[in-house]
Motif scaffolding. Sequence first.
Motif, mmCIF file in Angstrom:
data_model
loop_
_atom_site.group_PDB
_atom_site.id
_atom_site.type_symbol
_atom_site.label_atom_id
_atom_site.label_comp_id
_atom_site.label_asym_id
_atom_site.label_seq_id
_atom_site.Cartn_x
_atom_site.Cartn_y
_atom_site.Cartn_z
ATOM 1 N N GLN A 1 4.848 4.352 -13.103
ATOM 2 C CA GLN A 1 4.589 4.947 -11.804
ATOM 3 C C GLN A 1 5.879 5.575 -11.278
ATOM 4 O OE1 GLN A 1 3.623 1.606 -12.472
ATOM 5 N NE2 GLN A 1 1.583 2.335 -13.014
ATOM 6 N N LEU A 2 5.800 6.828 -10.844
ATOM 7 C CA LEU A 2 6.945 7.547 -10.291
ATOM 8 C C LEU A 2 6.645 7.856 -8.836
ATOM 9 C CD1 LEU A 2 7.036 8.044 -13.449
ATOM 10 C CD2 LEU A 2 8.257 10.146 -12.944
ATOM 11 N N LEU A 3 7.460 7.306 -7.932
ATOM 12 C CA LEU A 3 7.261 7.469 -6.492
ATOM 13 C C LEU A 3 8.451 8.216 -5.900
ATOM 14 C CD1 LEU A 3 6.331 3.879 -6.702
ATOM 15 C CD2 LEU A 3 4.793 5.258 -5.321
ATOM 16 N N VAL A 4 8.168 9.366 -5.270
ATOM 17 C CA VAL A 4 9.215 10.237 -4.733
ATOM 18 C C VAL A 4 9.284 10.047 -3.220
ATOM 19 C CG1 VAL A 4 10.085 12.585 -4.554
ATOM 20 C CG2 VAL A 4 8.748 11.903 -6.564
ATOM 21 N N TYR A 5 10.434 9.601 -2.732
ATOM 22 C CA TYR A 5 10.636 9.363 -1.305
ATOM 23 C C TYR A 5 11.533 10.441 -0.708
ATOM 24 C CZ TYR A 5 8.598 4.804 -2.268
ATOM 25 O OH TYR A 5 7.745 3.805 -2.643
ATOM 26 N N TYR A 6 11.199 10.833 0.517
ATOM 27 C CA TYR A 6 11.896 11.945 1.176
ATOM 28 C C TYR A 6 12.271 11.538 2.593
ATOM 29 C CZ TYR A 6 12.282 16.442 3.657
ATOM 30 O OH TYR A 6 12.688 17.491 4.440
ATOM 31 N N ARG A 7 13.557 11.642 2.895
ATOM 32 C CA ARG A 7 14.036 11.400 4.257
ATOM 33 C C ARG A 7 14.938 12.566 4.658
ATOM 34 N NH1 ARG A 7 15.278 6.717 7.583
ATOM 35 N NH2 ARG A 7 14.910 5.301 5.835
ATOM 36 N N PRO A 8 14.435 13.493 5.458
ATOM 37 C CA PRO A 8 15.288 14.600 5.900
ATOM 38 C C PRO A 8 16.396 14.106 6.824
ATOM 39 C CG PRO A 8 13.171 14.647 7.031
ATOM 40 C CD PRO A 8 13.071 13.580 5.990
ATOM 41 N N ALA A 9 17.425 14.905 6.961
ATOM 42 C CA ALA A 9 18.572 14.519 7.793
ATOM 43 C C ALA A 9 18.114 14.215 9.213
ATOM 44 C CB ALA A 9 19.614 15.629 7.789
ATOM 45 N N GLY A 10 18.533 13.061 9.720
ATOM 46 C CA GLY A 10 18.212 12.670 11.085
ATOM 47 C C GLY A 10 16.862 12.015 11.267
ATOM 48 N N LEU B 1 0.852 -1.189 0.000
ATOM 49 C CA LEU B 1 0.000 0.000 0.000
ATOM 50 C C LEU B 1 0.887 1.238 0.000
ATOM 51 C CD1 LEU B 1 -2.664 1.609 0.479
ATOM 52 C CD2 LEU B 1 -2.351 1.137 2.930
ATOM 53 N N TYR B 2 0.489 2.248 -0.785
ATOM 54 C CA TYR B 2 1.257 3.481 -0.907
ATOM 55 C C TYR B 2 0.409 4.647 -0.390
ATOM 56 C CZ TYR B 2 3.912 0.504 -4.100
ATOM 57 O OH TYR B 2 4.636 -0.524 -4.647
ATOM 58 N N VAL B 3 0.916 5.328 0.640
ATOM 59 C CA VAL B 3 0.216 6.462 1.228
ATOM 60 C C VAL B 3 1.061 7.704 0.983
ATOM 61 C CG1 VAL B 3 -0.727 7.474 3.342
ATOM 62 C CG2 VAL B 3 -0.810 4.988 2.987
ATOM 63 N N VAL B 4 0.539 8.642 0.199
ATOM 64 C CA VAL B 4 1.326 9.798 -0.226
ATOM 65 C C VAL B 4 0.822 11.078 0.420
ATOM 66 C CG1 VAL B 4 -0.114 10.148 -2.281
ATOM 67 C CG2 VAL B 4 2.209 11.069 -2.239
ATOM 68 N N GLU C 1 9.381 9.129 3.953
ATOM 69 C CA GLU C 1 8.040 9.492 3.527
ATOM 70 C C GLU C 1 7.861 9.285 2.025
ATOM 71 O OE1 GLU C 1 7.088 13.490 4.516
ATOM 72 O OE2 GLU C 1 7.707 13.315 6.622
ATOM 73 N N LEU C 2 6.627 9.069 1.614
ATOM 74 C CA LEU C 2 6.258 9.125 0.210
ATOM 75 C C LEU C 2 5.718 10.526 -0.030
ATOM 76 C CD1 LEU C 2 5.942 7.802 -2.537
ATOM 77 C CD2 LEU C 2 3.744 6.874 -1.786
ATOM 78 N N ALA C 3 6.553 11.380 -0.632
ATOM 79 C CA ALA C 3 6.244 12.807 -0.744
ATOM 80 C C ALA C 3 5.666 13.189 -2.093
ATOM 81 C CB ALA C 3 7.502 13.633 -0.472
ATOM 82 N N GLY C 4 5.601 12.245 -3.017
ATOM 83 C CA GLY C 4 5.048 12.570 -4.326
ATOM 84 C C GLY C 4 4.770 11.322 -5.134
ATOM 85 N N PHE C 5 3.762 11.405 -5.991
ATOM 86 C CA PHE C 5 3.413 10.283 -6.857
ATOM 87 C C PHE C 5 2.868 10.821 -8.170
ATOM 88 C CE2 PHE C 5 -0.016 7.611 -8.582
ATOM 89 C CZ PHE C 5 0.716 6.485 -8.920
#
Length: 439
Positions: free
Chosen positions: A413-422, A174-177, A427-431
Amino acid sequence: MADSLKRRRTIRGVHVFNPLRLRLAMALLMLIAFLPSLSYAQSFTNTVFRGSIKSVEFYNTKKVASFPVITLGSDEQVLLGFDDLAGGSRNLYYTIEHCDANWNSSRLSPAEYLQSFMDDRILDYRYSSATFQKYTHYELKLPNQNIAPKLPGNYILKVYEDGDQAKLVLTRRLYVVAQRVSVAGTIISSSNVATRRTNQKVNFTVSYGGLNVQNPNSDIRVFVMQNARPETGRMNNVPTYVRGNQLIYNDVNINDLPGRNEFRHFDTRSLKLNSERISKIYRDTANTVVLLGDPNRNLPDYTLLYDNDGKYYIINQDGRDSRIDADYANMYFNLGANKTPTEGTPYIVGQFNDYRLDETSRLQYDDIGRWYTNLFLKQGVYDYAYVWVPNATKQPDDTSLEGNYFETENEYQLLVYYRPAGARWEELAGFAQIATVRP
């Protein structure tokens, strides 16, 4: 001589070190250790763990068979539906677990990513009606009052029996954006002259103005896959270059994927008459459907065919509710691969079996030079393809029997993942979903 050999192997009744026995024992221990890890790895993929579980559907309720992505905090839901051919009713529970972009557990406490309860029981089930094959149909919609995600990201949905997660029944991705970036992409022919007639290249741009990105080369990565097939995916860890608050991914060496071919298909919405790909239908104490023979489609030129990009739809046009009155049939496939068992083995795959290469999808060879198999499938419209596994390499090849063409219509399908420092999770920040234009 025999007495001397025996003396060398035994000293006062104690057996001396035997290297062969040690190697066998070590191999057995490694196999025992590997089996739980294999099961653990499968629990983070789309997998069915019980042979009686059939016809698993998982999609956004806005469109049947759509990609299972929902927007966090919206009214969107995904629907999970499946049949249990064992009949009766099971004591089934479910939960979801947060994962990173590589589908490893984020190792968070459920309280950190779930808004309410940790698990819940599936209470929505109905028995089949007026079918040869009796079954119980289960359904579940997420999010709901009892289970709802709190964080964006990848989630694995687990269905298990008796409240025990060791008794897994099935899993779905499951993808939650949380749409915090915008994604724009185009599909062009390959930049490589050698693959220009076969490959499709995906170029795209990620605009991240709404995010606090300190290092674009490490905070953001993008996964690109074709027709929702994870095995076709490419992870983009570093952009080609950065322009303001935009990440550009257009290097000539990245996201250059085989176009493959349109999927084969068959239609069993009605078992009262033959459709396009049906040769014979037999109805007695069970349904049997014999399909027309499938040829090897690896030809020099592309042929336009309409398909559903690997999807399948459960439909019974002679009934009222396909969920409980669509029947099952033994579907007989036969393939003229022009290849023999000394060369390799073909497998039949599609979204209906999660593109799995296993004993149930493996074809057998007959004495007239054709490959065959039969699958027990519910009425509907199915896309499928053949994958060839050569004996020499053991590497699956999904183009040698199907062909490979730039003109093929595909969804990406293009899935953009985001992990800020620390951060402790990703996160799934874009689709975004883009498609090639039909020729």
